[in-house]
Design a protein around this motif. Structure first.
Motif, PDB file in Angstrom:
ATOM      1  N   PRO A   1     -39.655  22.865  11.015  1.00  0.00           N
ATOM      2  CA  PRO A   1     -40.063  24.214  11.451  1.00  0.00           C
ATOM      3  C   PRO A   1     -39.020  24.936  12.298  1.00  0.00           C
ATOM      4  O   PRO A   1     -39.051  26.152  12.406  1.00  0.00           O
ATOM      5  N   GLN A   2     -38.073  24.211  12.876  1.00  0.00           N
ATOM      6  CA  GLN A   2     -37.121  24.817  13.795  1.00  0.00           C
ATOM      7  C   GLN A   2     -35.748  25.064  13.174  1.00  0.00           C
ATOM      8  O   GLN A   2     -35.070  26.028  13.523  1.00  0.00           O
ATOM      9  N   PHE A   3     -35.327  24.187  12.259  1.00  0.00           N
ATOM     10  CA  PHE A   3     -33.995  24.257  11.689  1.00  0.00           C
ATOM     11  C   PHE A   3     -34.043  24.268  10.168  1.00  0.00           C
ATOM     12  O   PHE A   3     -35.015  23.820   9.572  1.00  0.00           O
TER      13      PHE A   3
ATOM     14  N   ILE B   1     -24.051  14.026   3.629  1.00  0.00           N
ATOM     15  CA  ILE B   1     -23.801  15.020   4.662  1.00  0.00           C
ATOM     16  C   ILE B   1     -25.130  15.675   5.021  1.00  0.00           C
ATOM     17  O   ILE B   1     -25.821  16.214   4.151  1.00  0.00           O
ATOM     18  N   VAL B   2     -25.484  15.585   6.291  1.00  0.00           N
ATOM     19  CA  VAL B   2     -26.685  16.245   6.807  1.00  0.00           C
ATOM     20  C   VAL B   2     -26.210  17.512   7.499  1.00  0.00           C
ATOM     21  O   VAL B   2     -25.453  17.453   8.467  1.00  0.00           O
ATOM     22  N   LYS B   3     -26.642  18.651   6.974  1.00  0.00           N
ATOM     23  CA  LYS B   3     -26.250  19.943   7.535  1.00  0.00           C
ATOM     24  C   LYS B   3     -27.481  20.556   8.203  1.00  0.00           C
ATOM     25  O   LYS B   3     -28.504  20.758   7.560  1.00  0.00           O
ATOM     26  N   ILE B   4     -27.361  20.832   9.507  1.00  0.00           N
ATOM     27  CA  ILE B   4     -28.456  21.411  10.281  1.00  0.00           C
ATOM     28  C   ILE B   4     -28.003  22.793  10.745  1.00  0.00           C
ATOM     29  O   ILE B   4     -26.974  22.922  11.395  1.00  0.00           O
ATOM     30  N   GLU B   5     -28.791  23.804  10.396  1.00  0.00           N
ATOM     31  CA  GLU B   5     -28.435  25.183  10.728  1.00  0.00           C
ATOM     32  C   GLU B   5     -29.498  25.822  11.612  1.00  0.00           C
ATOM     33  O   GLU B   5     -30.696  25.593  11.421  1.00  0.00           O
ATOM     34  N   ALA B   6     -29.027  26.635  12.565  1.00  0.00           N
ATOM     35  CA  ALA B   6     -29.902  27.431  13.419  1.00  0.00           C
ATOM     36  C   ALA B   6     -29.178  28.745  13.679  1.00  0.00           C
ATOM     37  O   ALA B   6     -28.148  28.762  14.353  1.00  0.00           O
ATOM     38  N   GLY B   7     -29.680  29.819  13.114  1.00  0.00           N
ATOM     39  CA  GLY B   7     -29.021  31.111  13.287  1.00  0.00           C
ATOM     40  C   GLY B   7     -27.601  31.050  12.780  1.00  0.00           C
ATOM     41  O   GLY B   7     -27.345  30.525  11.698  1.00  0.00           O
ATOM     42  N   PRO B   8     -26.632  31.508  13.578  1.00  0.00           N
ATOM     43  CA  PRO B   8     -25.242  31.529  13.123  1.00  0.00           C
ATOM     44  C   PRO B   8     -24.517  30.195  13.313  1.00  0.00           C
ATOM     45  O   PRO B   8     -23.337  30.082  13.004  1.00  0.00           O
ATOM     46  N   TYR B   9     -25.215  29.183  13.813  1.00  0.00           N
ATOM     47  CA  TYR B   9     -24.564  27.922  14.148  1.00  0.00           C
ATOM     48  C   TYR B   9     -24.963  26.816  13.176  1.00  0.00           C
ATOM     49  O   TYR B   9     -26.026  26.849  12.571  1.00  0.00           O
ATOM     50  N   GLU B  10     -24.075  25.817  13.079  1.00  0.00           N
ATOM     51  CA  GLU B  10     -24.285  24.714  12.147  1.00  0.00           C
ATOM     52  C   GLU B  10     -23.747  23.419  12.760  1.00  0.00           C
ATOM     53  O   GLU B  10     -22.689  23.415  13.386  1.00  0.00           O
TER      54      GLU B  10
ATOM     55  N   PHE C   1     -33.647  12.781  18.428  1.00  0.00           N
ATOM     56  CA  PHE C   1     -32.422  13.295  17.836  1.00  0.00           C
ATOM     57  C   PHE C   1     -32.465  14.818  17.742  1.00  0.00           C
ATOM     58  O   PHE C   1     -31.517  15.504  18.134  1.00  0.00           O
ATOM     59  N   LEU C   2     -33.570  15.375  17.243  1.00  0.00           N
ATOM     60  CA  LEU C   2     -33.665  16.825  17.065  1.00  0.00           C
ATOM     61  C   LEU C   2     -33.693  17.578  18.393  1.00  0.00           C
ATOM     62  O   LEU C   2     -33.222  18.713  18.473  1.00  0.00           O
ATOM     63  N   THR C   3     -34.205  16.947  19.442  1.00  0.00           N
ATOM     64  CA  THR C   3     -34.157  17.561  20.771  1.00  0.00           C
ATOM     65  C   THR C   3     -32.709  17.707  21.222  1.00  0.00           C
ATOM     66  O   THR C   3     -32.300  18.748  21.756  1.00  0.00           O
ATOM     67  N   LYS C   4     -31.894  16.691  20.964  1.00  0.00           N
ATOM     68  CA  LYS C   4     -30.471  16.760  21.323  1.00  0.00           C
ATOM     69  C   LYS C   4     -29.734  17.770  20.449  1.00  0.00           C
ATOM     70  O   LYS C   4     -28.839  18.474  20.921  1.00  0.00           O
ATOM     71  N   VAL C   5     -30.113  17.861  19.190  1.00  0.00           N
ATOM     72  CA  VAL C   5     -29.533  18.869  18.300  1.00  0.00           C
ATOM     73  C   VAL C   5     -29.836  20.267  18.843  1.00  0.00           C
ATOM     74  O   VAL C   5     -28.961  21.127  18.905  1.00  0.00           O
ATOM     75  N   SER C   6     -31.072  20.483  19.257  1.00  0.00           N
ATOM     76  CA  SER C   6     -31.473  21.774  19.810  1.00  0.00           C
ATOM     77  C   SER C   6     -30.662  22.107  21.062  1.00  0.00           C
ATOM     78  O   SER C   6     -30.184  23.239  21.217  1.00  0.00           O
ATOM     79  N   GLN C   7     -30.487  21.140  21.943  1.00  0.00           N
ATOM     80  CA  GLN C   7     -29.698  21.362  23.162  1.00  0.00           C
ATOM     81  C   GLN C   7     -28.251  21.691  22.813  1.00  0.00           C
ATOM     82  O   GLN C   7     -27.637  22.567  23.410  1.00  0.00           O
ATOM     83  N   ARG C   8     -27.726  21.002  21.805  1.00  0.00           N
ATOM     84  CA  ARG C   8     -26.341  21.257  21.380  1.00  0.00           C
ATOM     85  C   ARG C   8     -26.195  22.682  20.850  1.00  0.00           C
ATOM     86  O   ARG C   8     -25.204  23.354  21.123  1.00  0.00           O
ATOM     87  N   PHE C   9     -27.194  23.162  20.098  1.00  0.00           N
ATOM     88  CA  PHE C   9     -27.157  24.546  19.624  1.00  0.00           C
ATOM     89  C   PHE C   9     -27.174  25.518  20.799  1.00  0.00           C
ATOM     90  O   PHE C   9     -26.459  26.522  20.797  1.00  0.00           O
TER      91      PHE C   9
END
Length: 82
Positions: A10-12, A24-33, A57-65
């Motif tokens: 729901p978030q990415f 390759i796992v590609k995670i996108e949020a807005g203009p960032y990847e 893992f996804l919490t850390k991904v969110s923080q990184r974004f």
């Protein structure tokens, strides 16, 4: 690069691809990847990838974004670009 599957989230926007003996796992949020590469030899079944994307893992991904966005905004401010 060969598309393997979308991984619902729901978030990415998350996509799984195969290329040069890697998944390759590609995670996108807005203009960032963010991109994570895993050797096909290290992963028996690509269907296991969604289970690796747990909440921790996804919490850390969110923080990184968020950090990426803050860095981008800061460089724009320092250089009067935005």
């Amino acid at each position: 690069m060969r598309f393997v599957q979308d991984i619902p989230n729901p978030q990415f926007r998350i996509g799984l691809y195969a290329w040069n003996s890697k998944y390759i796992v590609k995670i996108e949020a807005g203009p960032y990847e963010q991109t994570y590469k895993v050797s096909e030899m290290d992963l028996i079944d690509p269907a296991a990838v969604p289970s690796l994307l747990d909440q921790e893992f996804l919490t850390k991904v969110s923080q990184r974004f968020q950090d990426m966005d803050a860095d981008w905004q800061a460089t724009g401010d320092r250089n009067n670009a935005f």
